[in-house]
Design an enzyme around this catalytic site. Structure first.
Site, PDB file in Angstrom:
ATOM      1  N   ASP A  87     124.652 -19.332 -46.306  1.00 53.21           N
ATOM      2  CA  ASP A  87     126.008 -19.873 -46.193  1.00 53.21           C
ATOM      3  C   ASP A  87     125.966 -21.177 -45.401  1.00 53.21           C
ATOM      4  OD1 ASP A  87     125.662 -18.814 -43.583  1.00 53.21           O
ATOM      5  OD2 ASP A  87     126.536 -16.919 -44.264  1.00 53.21           O
ATOM      6  N   ASP A 121     127.976 -23.421 -42.648  1.00 54.81           N
ATOM      7  CA  ASP A 121     129.042 -23.451 -41.648  1.00 54.81           C
ATOM      8  C   ASP A 121     129.258 -24.883 -41.180  1.00 54.81           C
ATOM      9  OD1 ASP A 121     129.192 -20.712 -41.833  1.00 54.81           O
ATOM     10  OD2 ASP A 121     127.786 -20.365 -40.192  1.00 54.81           O
ATOM     11  N   ASP A 166     123.609 -19.217 -29.601  1.00 53.65           N
ATOM     12  CA  ASP A 166     122.593 -18.322 -29.047  1.00 53.65           C
ATOM     13  C   ASP A 166     121.213 -18.975 -28.887  1.00 53.65           C
ATOM     14  OD1 ASP A 166     122.418 -18.333 -31.822  1.00 53.65           O
ATOM     15  OD2 ASP A 166     122.567 -16.157 -32.056  1.00 53.65           O
TER      16      ASP A 166
HETATM   17  P1  ATP Z   1     121.963 -16.214 -41.066  1.00 51.83           P
HETATM   18  O1  ATP Z   1     120.992 -17.070 -41.763  1.00 51.83           O
HETATM   19  O2  ATP Z   1     121.538 -14.814 -41.018  1.00 51.83           O
HETATM   20  O3  ATP Z   1     123.381 -16.418 -41.515  1.00 51.83           O
HETATM   21  P2  ATP Z   1     122.888 -17.582 -38.740  1.00 51.83           P
HETATM   22  O4  ATP Z   1     122.169 -18.128 -37.546  1.00 51.83           O
HETATM   23  O5  ATP Z   1     123.540 -18.578 -39.630  1.00 51.83           O
HETATM   24  O6  ATP Z   1     121.864 -16.698 -39.533  1.00 51.83           O
HETATM   25  P3  ATP Z   1     125.485 -16.467 -38.440  1.00 51.83           P
HETATM   26  O7  ATP Z   1     125.860 -15.089 -38.024  1.00 51.83           O
HETATM   27  O8  ATP Z   1     125.859 -16.956 -39.773  1.00 51.83           O
HETATM   28  O9  ATP Z   1     123.915 -16.532 -38.230  1.00 51.83           O
HETATM   29  O10 ATP Z   1     126.050 -17.432 -37.306  1.00 51.83           O
HETATM   30  C1  ATP Z   1     126.191 -18.825 -37.476  1.00 51.83           C
HETATM   31  C2  ATP Z   1     125.914 -19.546 -36.157  1.00 51.83           C
HETATM   32  O11 ATP Z   1     126.833 -19.120 -35.156  1.00 51.83           O
HETATM   33  C3  ATP Z   1     124.540 -19.263 -35.557  1.00 51.83           C
HETATM   34  O12 ATP Z   1     123.558 -20.102 -36.091  1.00 51.83           O
HETATM   35  C4  ATP Z   1     124.779 -19.530 -34.086  1.00 51.83           C
HETATM   36  O13 ATP Z   1     124.766 -20.916 -33.808  1.00 51.83           O
HETATM   37  C5  ATP Z   1     126.187 -19.039 -33.885  1.00 51.83           C
HETATM   38  N1  ATP Z   1     126.220 -17.623 -33.469  1.00 51.83           N
HETATM   39  C6  ATP Z   1     126.303 -16.539 -34.249  1.00 51.83           C
HETATM   40  N2  ATP Z   1     126.325 -15.407 -33.537  1.00 51.83           N
HETATM   41  C7  ATP Z   1     126.262 -15.780 -32.244  1.00 51.83           C
HETATM   42  C8  ATP Z   1     126.274 -15.078 -31.011  1.00 51.83           C
HETATM   43  N3  ATP Z   1     126.318 -13.753 -30.989  1.00 51.83           N
HETATM   44  N4  ATP Z   1     126.203 -15.812 -29.863  1.00 51.83           N
HETATM   45  C9  ATP Z   1     126.158 -17.155 -29.901  1.00 51.83           C
HETATM   46  N5  ATP Z   1     126.145 -17.864 -31.021  1.00 51.83           N
HETATM   47  C10 ATP Z   1     126.209 -17.214 -32.184  1.00 51.83           C
HETATM   48 MG    MG Z   2     124.835 -18.133 -41.332  1.00 48.18          MG
END
Ligand code: ATP
Ligand code: MG
Length: 455
Positions: free
Chosen positions: A63, A65, A142
């Site tokens: 996805d 963002d 994070d």
């Molecule tokens: P994936 O590829 O699995 O989607 P992702 O890193 O994009 O991994 P998401 O859950 O989509 O994970 O979250 C998007 C972004 O939001 C992360 O890259 C991070 O910057 C931030 N984020 C998500 N969860 C947290 C958290 N629990 N604490 C701090 N930042 C977070």
């Molecule tokens: Mg993501």
């Protein structure tokens, strides 16, 4: 935000277009549309988070963002196809058919009293809608690898926390002091394990060290969030690696207490072998784009716990059928305290378990009833899975594999023909009645007793 994580902030590094490999053709056209529209509206607009990280390592983001200095309301006014969602995090979703571009306003973790922020328990965040600058937004994320910003205005990557280098080194580093970041949000511990497994990154020693020590903080996380995180860990093609990493970092018992207990007391290792085989085959199915269901996955994850509970009840002399149902209920109920497995999955999970003993029955009527059972296929797949680490059920696996291929007439004939054999050891009339004692004595690990019970 802790002092430590603010101190992490350094002079931003701007990696120009020719210093990185992210090309606009790898970005979803809808995400580009959103970025350009925000920009035209006079706002800052960045691609952020996992998408930038994945693009830098030549992955395919699942996805895209977007982060901006526009408030959710301002975002809404720019897009007709926009919905505002969330209470904990107020977000804008810009909807293009099946694709949703999530647009978040820069947020700060700092509380200057002007925002909308709540803390509960030992520093855990329950709500944080404090808007901030892009720098604030970077440090509240994070991992450094998740805090990179791709700017649509000049196609550069902006790095406020050293994430660019960490992505090149394939390491997950927490922004700020690991222990306080885990206390703020314990789910970050699972994210560390999940992202390391998914991306083949290592976990920085400073981020790995507190994991076993703080694992019990997960019991304070919302069960619904833990369920979502489990799906991401186990249904995205890296289930086996995630499971091994959970074990290695001491997090398994916090998520699946009874499974961890059962694995620890199962000296033969058969339960663990069955579970790992399930995760491996789930990964195989994901790789082949075949469907996977949380019901089957949880049937496998909780099978060791179920076997252990069943063994205890049977030892206490509880009637085999009653013991099966009670063991299934107990395990489901206990697990629900940690992970909110919806009923639409827990019910078929239980059915998969409860159908297992019926595979040792050969009486004609029962064979046809089991074949027609709506959960037959999943239960048979589970039997096959058990067979991979329990050779004593090989005969059952072979029989039912064959039974599915035969025409009903042919199957009926062959069952009638073998009346004098195994089929005769079962009594007929009531499908729910327990198998006869003689049968159970002959096959202590089949019948109503699942394979691999703790020894
Ligand atoms: P994936 O590829 O699995 O989607 P992702 O890193 O994009 O991994 P998401 O859950 O989509 O994970 O979250 C998007 C972004 O939001 C992360 O890259 C991070 O910057 C931030 N984020 C998500 N969860 C947290 C958290 N629990 N604490 C701090 N930042 C977070
Ligand atoms: Mg993501």
């Amino acid at each position: 935000m802790t002092e430590n994580s603010t101190a992490f902030l350094r002079t931003p590094r701007i990696v120009p277009r020719d210093g990185h490999g992210i090309s606009r053709k790898d970005i979803s056209p809808n995400a580009l549309r959103v970025l350009y529209r925000l920009r035209e509206g006079g706002f800052a607009a960045f691609l952020v988070g996992g998408a930038v990280r994945d693009l830098l390592i030549c992955g395919h983001p699942k996805d895209f963002d977007v982060a901006t200095d526009a408030t959710p309301e301002q975002v809404k006014s720019l897009f007709r196809n926009c919905r505002l969602i969330g209470r904990r995090f107020r977000l804008a979703h810009v909807i293009y058919g099946r694709e949703i571009i999530e647009v978040a306003t820069f947020r700060a973790n700092e509380d200057d009293g002007s925002g909308d922020r709540e803390t509960v328990g030992e520093g855990r965040l329950s709500r944080d809608n404090v808007y901030g600058t892009v720098e604030d937004d970077a440090v509240r994320r994070d991992f450094t690898a998740n805090a990179l910003y791709y700017a649509i205005e000049d196609f550069s990557v902006r790095d406020y926390v050293g994430g660019f280098e960490d992505v090149q080194a394939r390491v997950l580093k927490l922004i700020g002091d690991p222990e306080s970041r885990y206390r703020e949000d314990p789910v970050r511990m699972l994210r560390a394990v999940r992202l390391a497994s998914k991306l083949d990154f290592s976990i920085d020693p400073a981020a790995a060290e507190p994991l076993p020590r703080l694992s019990e903080l997960l019991s304070g996380a919302a069960p619904a969030r833990l369920f979502d995180e489990c799906l991401k860990m186990f249904m995205a093609g890296h289930a086996e690696k995630s499971f091994l990493a959970l074990e290695r970092h001491g997090l398994l018992a916090a998520l699946f207490p009874e499974t961890a207990k059962a694995l620890a007391t199962n000296r033969s290792g058969a339960l663990r072998a069955t579970l790992l085989q399930a995760l491996r085959s789930t990964d195989g199915r994901v790789a082949e784009d075949k469907p996977v269901t949380p019901a089957f996955l949880f049937a496998a994850l909780l099978w060791p716990a179920y076997c252990r509970e069943l063994a205890v009840l049977q030892k206490a002399g509880v009637d085999p059928l009653a013991a099966q149902q009670r063991a299934a209920d107990r395990v489901t109920l206990h697990q629900a305290e940690r992970i909110a497995l919806p009923r639409r999955f827990s019910q078929p999970m239980q059915e998969i378990w409860l159908l297992q003993p019926r595979f040792s029955q050969r009486q004609r009527k029962r064979v046809f009833r089991l074949l027609a059972h709506p959960r037959f296929r999943a239960a048979f797949d589970f039997l096959e899975l058990r067979g991979s680490s329990s050779p004593e059920i090989a005969e059952d696996v072979a029989f039912w594999r064959e039974a599915q291929l035969q025409s009903p007439e042919h199957l009926a004939e062959s069952l009638d023909g073998s009346r004098a054999g195994a089929s005769e050891s079962h009594h007929d009339p009531d499908i729910s009645s327990p198998p006869r004692k003689r049968r159970r004595r002959r096959r202590p690990s089949g019948g109503s007793q699942p394979t691999g019970t703790p020894d």
